[in-house]
Design a protein around this motif. Sequence first.
Motif, PDB file in Angstrom:
ATOM      1  N   GLU A  44      -6.922  -0.094 -10.476  1.00 32.21           N
ATOM      2  CA  GLU A  44      -6.547  -0.428  -9.092  1.00 32.21           C
ATOM      3  C   GLU A  44      -5.103  -0.924  -9.048  1.00 32.21           C
ATOM      4  O   GLU A  44      -4.343  -0.591  -8.146  1.00 32.21           O
ATOM      5  N   MET A  45      -4.736  -1.738 -10.025  1.00 38.44           N
ATOM      6  CA  MET A  45      -3.380  -2.292 -10.027  1.00 38.44           C
ATOM      7  C   MET A  45      -2.326  -1.227 -10.358  1.00 38.44           C
ATOM      8  O   MET A  45      -1.205  -1.294  -9.904  1.00 38.44           O
ATOM      9  N   PHE A  46      -2.716  -0.264 -11.176  1.00 39.94           N
ATOM     10  CA  PHE A  46      -1.819   0.857 -11.478  1.00 39.94           C
ATOM     11  C   PHE A  46      -1.786   1.855 -10.308  1.00 39.94           C
ATOM     12  O   PHE A  46      -0.990   2.782 -10.327  1.00 39.94           O
ATOM     13  N   GLN A  47      -2.729   1.689  -9.359  1.00 42.02           N
ATOM     14  CA  GLN A  47      -2.875   2.646  -8.260  1.00 42.02           C
ATOM     15  C   GLN A  47      -3.056   4.058  -8.812  1.00 42.02           C
ATOM     16  O   GLN A  47      -2.358   4.994  -8.424  1.00 42.02           O
ATOM     17  N   ILE A 163       7.177  -2.240 -17.751  1.00 47.52           N
ATOM     18  CA  ILE A 163       6.689  -3.441 -18.427  1.00 47.52           C
ATOM     19  C   ILE A 163       6.919  -4.701 -17.585  1.00 47.52           C
ATOM     20  O   ILE A 163       6.042  -5.553 -17.489  1.00 47.52           O
ATOM     21  N   SER A 164       8.090  -4.789 -16.963  1.00 46.07           N
ATOM     22  CA  SER A 164       8.356  -5.999 -16.174  1.00 46.07           C
ATOM     23  C   SER A 164       8.252  -5.760 -14.672  1.00 46.07           C
ATOM     24  O   SER A 164       8.799  -6.522 -13.879  1.00 46.07           O
ATOM     25  N   SER A 165       7.554  -4.699 -14.273  1.00 44.75           N
ATOM     26  CA  SER A 165       7.405  -4.457 -12.827  1.00 44.75           C
ATOM     27  C   SER A 165       5.945  -4.305 -12.400  1.00 44.75           C
ATOM     28  O   SER A 165       5.542  -4.860 -11.372  1.00 44.75           O
ATOM     29  N   LEU A 166       5.165  -3.575 -13.170  1.00 41.68           N
ATOM     30  CA  LEU A 166       3.815  -3.254 -12.702  1.00 41.68           C
ATOM     31  C   LEU A 166       3.002  -4.530 -12.475  1.00 41.68           C
ATOM     32  O   LEU A 166       3.055  -5.460 -13.268  1.00 41.68           O
ATOM     33  N   GLY A 167       2.292  -4.553 -11.360  1.00 40.49           N
ATOM     34  CA  GLY A 167       1.524  -5.744 -11.008  1.00 40.49           C
ATOM     35  C   GLY A 167       2.365  -6.772 -10.266  1.00 40.49           C
ATOM     36  O   GLY A 167       1.853  -7.809  -9.853  1.00 40.49           O
ATOM     37  N   SER A 168       3.658  -6.498 -10.091  1.00 44.28           N
ATOM     38  CA  SER A 168       4.540  -7.433  -9.360  1.00 44.28           C
ATOM     39  C   SER A 168       5.349  -6.688  -8.296  1.00 44.28           C
ATOM     40  O   SER A 168       5.572  -7.200  -7.206  1.00 44.28           O
ATOM     41  N   ASP A 170       5.800  -2.879  -6.318  1.00 42.13           N
ATOM     42  CA  ASP A 170       4.948  -1.723  -5.998  1.00 42.13           C
ATOM     43  C   ASP A 170       5.276  -0.518  -6.890  1.00 42.13           C
ATOM     44  O   ASP A 170       6.438  -0.142  -7.010  1.00 42.13           O
ATOM     45  N   LEU A 171       4.246   0.050  -7.479  1.00 40.99           N
ATOM     46  CA  LEU A 171       4.424   1.278  -8.276  1.00 40.99           C
ATOM     47  C   LEU A 171       3.146   2.115  -8.161  1.00 40.99           C
ATOM     48  O   LEU A 171       2.218   1.965  -8.951  1.00 40.99           O
ATOM     49  N   ARG A 254      -8.368 -11.334  -5.798  1.00 40.79           N
ATOM     50  CA  ARG A 254      -8.481 -12.303  -4.686  1.00 40.79           C
ATOM     51  C   ARG A 254      -7.227 -12.283  -3.816  1.00 40.79           C
ATOM     52  O   ARG A 254      -7.302 -12.302  -2.598  1.00 40.79           O
ATOM     53  N   GLU A 255      -6.070 -12.244  -4.464  1.00 38.26           N
ATOM     54  CA  GLU A 255      -4.816 -12.258  -3.693  1.00 38.26           C
ATOM     55  C   GLU A 255      -4.560 -10.893  -3.059  1.00 38.26           C
ATOM     56  O   GLU A 255      -4.090 -10.821  -1.918  1.00 38.26           O
ATOM     57  N   GLY A 256      -4.861  -9.821  -3.769  1.00 37.80           N
ATOM     58  CA  GLY A 256      -4.646  -8.461  -3.241  1.00 37.80           C
ATOM     59  C   GLY A 256      -3.252  -7.960  -3.595  1.00 37.80           C
ATOM     60  O   GLY A 256      -2.272  -8.697  -3.424  1.00 37.80           O
ATOM     61  N   LEU A 257      -3.188  -6.716  -4.070  1.00 39.44           N
ATOM     62  CA  LEU A 257      -1.908  -6.182  -4.554  1.00 39.44           C
ATOM     63  C   LEU A 257      -0.785  -6.244  -3.510  1.00 39.44           C
ATOM     64  O   LEU A 257       0.327  -6.673  -3.832  1.00 39.44           O
TER      65      LEU A 257
END
Length: 364
Positions: A44-47, A163-168, A170-171, A254-257
């Motif tokens: 889900e986080m990687f979309q 490495i320093s972007s995914l999950g923070s 949008d990708l 809980r927070e949502g992407l």
Amino acid sequence: MQLRVPGPTPIPDEVLQAMSRQMVNHRGPEFVELIRSVTASLKEMFQTKEDVLILTASGTGGMEAAIVNTLSPGDKALSVSIGVFGDRFADIAEQYGAEVIRLNFEWGFPADPQAVRQALSQNPEVKAVLVTHNETSTGVTNDLASISAVVREFDKLLLVDAISSLGSIDLPTDAWGCDVVVTGSQKGWMVPPGLAMVSVSEKAWKANAEAKMPRFYWDFAKAKRFLDERGQTPWTPAVSLFYAFRVALDRFQREGLPNIVARHMRVGNKARAEVKSMGLSLFPEDSCASNTVTAVRAPEGLDVRGLLKILREEHDVVLAGGQQRLDGKIFRIGHLGYVSEEDIEAVSQALRAALPRAGYAKVG
Ligand SMILES: Cc1ncc(COP(=O)(O)O)c(C=O)c1O
């Protein structure tokens, strides 16, 4: 302590506590359930609807895995580099025998998609494009949406260091057609160092079937077989980090992407505004400045090492210096993962106190 380097990042208490659990058998039913649920949440986080594999490695291991699983010695790869980590991606490919065409951009600037188009037109035999989404060494986020569109036009494989972007930041992996995307647990994920997570598209699997670079530990096909058939990893995994990941991903859900991405935007804006209000300037231009790491140009007279020492010893604030040719020229504030605007406020107050003592008197 304010640990504000761009990884490892601070870990929430509940995630730390999860790691103190007793071991389970990594070939037993508890681990099967754990890896399946962590992998599903990561997708889900990687979309992405494609495969996500979890490797026991730092981010660089994930980059190496991306290369050796998709290329053969002698294959041409276009490296799009805007800093230290872009260069590293190219070095790995070269080390394994790829013929690397280096499209380097001035540090502090993003890659120009038009130049990528031109390089691909001039080099039709290129098999893969290597690109960094967020260049941690310079504090620049590339326009990956545009770069990936160009790579799709030419139907090349796209290997992305996120490495320093995914999950923070949008990708959308599938929507942008990224074939392998690599990230690392110690960045925005609020998990300690030790896991690299990679997505693998159908196109990347086709390349994998033909790729001849040597690989054993990094073998994606083996990792997928173990995951799909048994709910395991081929080698002993970092079990405690999986415990941590489950709890961290619960927080993500809980927070949502979209909210996480928006929070990083607010935090990035705040960091940039604070720095400027001290009369300092950013290393990159605003338009490409990263929402996970702010690189600040050291003004004339500022002793960067001295500044970092005062911040660390007297204010309990840990920032990063510059890497390689940027050593002494910039300092960096990491703001990814477990971070809020209040944290940036605390960094800012410490900086205002420390800067004059490190040789910069003009703090606003
Ligand atoms: C963009 C980027 N690529 C690669 C790496 C290397 O990752 P690791 O140090 O986990 O091997 C880092 C870590 O700093 C990074 O920020």
